[in-house]
Design an enzyme around this catalytic site. Structure first.
Site, PDB file in Angstrom:
ATOM      1  N   GLU A 159      -6.070  -5.214  10.473  1.00 44.73           N
ATOM      2  CA  GLU A 159      -5.130  -4.107  10.655  1.00 44.73           C
ATOM      3  C   GLU A 159      -5.448  -3.359  11.942  1.00 44.73           C
ATOM      4  OE1 GLU A 159      -3.271  -3.457   6.663  1.00 44.73           O
ATOM      5  OE2 GLU A 159      -4.413  -1.676   7.198  1.00 44.73           O
ATOM      6  N   GLY A 216       1.660   2.084  10.941  1.00 45.03           N
ATOM      7  CA  GLY A 216       2.606   3.194  10.864  1.00 45.03           C
ATOM      8  C   GLY A 216       3.261   3.557  12.187  1.00 45.03           C
ATOM      9  N   ASN A 265       0.874  -1.178   0.000  1.00 42.24           N
ATOM     10  CA  ASN A 265       0.000   0.000   0.000  1.00 42.24           C
ATOM     11  C   ASN A 265       0.910   1.227   0.000  1.00 42.24           C
ATOM     12  OD1 ASN A 265      -1.869   2.000   0.395  1.00 42.24           O
ATOM     13  ND2 ASN A 265      -2.329   1.462   2.523  1.00 42.24           N
ATOM     14  N   TRP A 266       1.038   1.857  -1.171  1.00 46.12           N
ATOM     15  CA  TRP A 266       1.961   3.003  -1.272  1.00 46.12           C
ATOM     16  C   TRP A 266       1.392   4.272  -0.643  1.00 46.12           C
ATOM     17  CZ3 TRP A 266       4.090   2.685  -7.025  1.00 46.12           C
ATOM     18  CH2 TRP A 266       4.971   1.588  -7.116  1.00 46.12           C
ATOM     19  N   LYS A 267       0.135   4.221  -0.234  1.00 41.64           N
ATOM     20  CA  LYS A 267      -0.536   5.410   0.331  1.00 41.64           C
ATOM     21  C   LYS A 267      -0.324   6.600  -0.604  1.00 41.64           C
ATOM     22  CE  LYS A 267       0.184   3.392   4.839  1.00 41.64           C
ATOM     23  NZ  LYS A 267       0.000   3.516   6.249  1.00 41.64           N
ATOM     24  N   HIS A 278      -9.787   1.184   4.645  1.00 42.88           N
ATOM     25  CA  HIS A 278      -8.531   1.416   5.363  1.00 42.88           C
ATOM     26  C   HIS A 278      -8.780   2.459   6.455  1.00 42.88           C
ATOM     27  CE1 HIS A 278      -4.434   2.465   6.354  1.00 42.88           C
ATOM     28  NE2 HIS A 278      -4.033   1.397   5.681  1.00 42.88           N
ATOM     29  N   SER A 312       2.697  -2.330  10.593  1.00 45.26           N
ATOM     30  CA  SER A 312       4.123  -2.327  10.929  1.00 45.26           C
ATOM     31  C   SER A 312       4.824  -3.650  10.624  1.00 45.26           C
ATOM     32  CB  SER A 312       4.340  -1.915  12.392  1.00 45.26           C
ATOM     33  OG  SER A 312       3.944  -0.565  12.576  1.00 45.26           O
ATOM     34  N   GLU A 352      -7.050   4.748   7.681  1.00 53.21           N
ATOM     35  CA  GLU A 352      -6.638   6.129   7.397  1.00 53.21           C
ATOM     36  C   GLU A 352      -7.738   6.862   6.643  1.00 53.21           C
ATOM     37  OE1 GLU A 352      -2.818   5.474   5.581  1.00 53.21           O
ATOM     38  OE2 GLU A 352      -1.944   4.987   7.529  1.00 53.21           O
TER      39      GLU A 352
HETATM   40  C1  PEP Z   1      -1.144   0.032   6.018  1.00 46.65           C
HETATM   41  O1  PEP Z   1      -1.006   1.001   5.301  1.00 46.65           O
HETATM   42  O2  PEP Z   1      -2.201  -0.616   5.987  1.00 46.65           O
HETATM   43  C2  PEP Z   1      -0.067  -0.390   6.901  1.00 46.65           C
HETATM   44  C3  PEP Z   1      -0.155  -1.557   7.450  1.00 46.65           C
HETATM   45  O3  PEP Z   1       0.978   0.486   7.052  1.00 46.65           O
HETATM   46  P1  PEP Z   1       2.353   0.164   7.852  1.00 46.65           P
HETATM   47  O4  PEP Z   1       2.918  -1.080   7.268  1.00 46.65           O
HETATM   48  O5  PEP Z   1       3.190   1.379   7.587  1.00 46.65           O
HETATM   49  O6  PEP Z   1       1.984   0.007   9.295  1.00 46.65           O
END
Ligand code: PEP
Length: 266
Positions: free
Chosen positions: A179, A185, A20-22, A107, A224, A109
């Site tokens: 998640e 993050g 997931n490049w966000k 997600h 993470s 976010e």
């Molecule tokens: C995510 O964007 O869903 C995610 C798990 O990010 P990270 O790996 O940075 O925690």
């Protein structure tokens, strides 16, 4: 509203790693990152399936870089409508036009910053599926909810919203990523025990709703994931793969994570 069920291609019995490049990247960086990904990841297929979710404007670039390769691509969000006066939204049909096969929905976010309700997410999930995309549903609890011991209730409600509206069969040939919001993050991943306990809960919830759907549902962990914890998480039989944010922007780290998903022979 009722949707005809169109079955997306069956997900092979491999581990899945999603990048997931966000809201990161540009044309040049994406090209360099994909070049590194493709070189290293080709030998891992078919045991590891890699899916890259760039920001919308780069779907065309991913299509041209990844077409015919072992890497598939998808989007980070989708509209809950197919066409119309919805400024700023992107329809599932538009994603299909750019070769996307997958889409992340729900997600945290997005649900936190853009106030997406479970109902809204359920509609996106089903509309994406109806159009032949494989939805990747993100579920998870906040730290406060975990500390209060209500994480299963929270995740259960996220799943039940879809089950009550569309039936448990909606989960056939889809992906759920557990998640925990406190792990995204933060550098603080869930322990294997925490992840597995929630994966078992998700498995049982879907199985109770539809014992067939569970056969083709993949349950991933996200939060993470890094090269240090990937092996433990990804080698666990209850964990079908990982959704990776930060470490997906670093080719070396991401490739290492993907390698950790290759089944080890004892
Ligand atoms: C995510 O964007 O869903 C995610 C798990 O990010 P990270 O790996 O940075 O925690």
């Amino acid at each position: 509203m009722s949707f005809p069920l169109v079955s997306p291609p069956h997900l092979a019995s491999t581990k899945i790693v999603i990048a997931n490049w966000k809201m990161h990247g540009d044309l040049q960086r994406n090209q360099a990152l994909m070049h590194a990904y493709l070189q290293a990841l080709s030998p891992l297929a078919p045991e590891v399936k890699v899916i890259v979710c760039p920001p919308y404007p780069y779907l065309a670039q991913l299509q041209s870089l990844c077409q015919g390769s072992v890497v598939s691509w998808g989007a980070q969000n989708v509209a809950k409508n197919v066409i119309g006066a919805y400024t700023g939204e992107v329809s599932p049909r538009m994603l299909i036009d750019f070769g996307a096969q997958y889409v992340i929905v729900g997600h945290s976010e997005r649900s936190t910053a853009y106030c997406e309700s479970d109902e809204n997410i359920a509609e996106k999930f089903m509309l994406a599926k109806q159009h032949g995309l494989t939805p990747i549903l993100c579920v998870g609890e906040t730290l406060l909810e975990r500390e209060a011991g209500v994480m299963e209730r929270v995740v259960g409600k996220q799943l039940e919203t879809i089950i009550q509206r569309f039936g448990g069969c909606a989960f056939a040939n889809t992906i759920i990523s557990y998640e925990p919001i406190w792990a995204i993050g933060t550098g603080l991943a869930a322990s294997v025990d925490q992840a597995v306990a929630m994966h078992q809960f998700i498995h049982e919830t879907v199985k109770t709703a539809d014992s067939d759907a569970i056969q083709t549902l993949k349950i991933l962990y996200g939060g993470s994931v890094n090269p240090q914890n990937a092996l433990q998480l990804l080698q666990h039989p209850e964990i079908d793969g990982a959704l990776v944010g930060r470490c997906a922007l670093d080719a070396e780290a991401f490739i290492e994570i993907c390698k950790s998903a290759v089944p080890t022979t004892v």
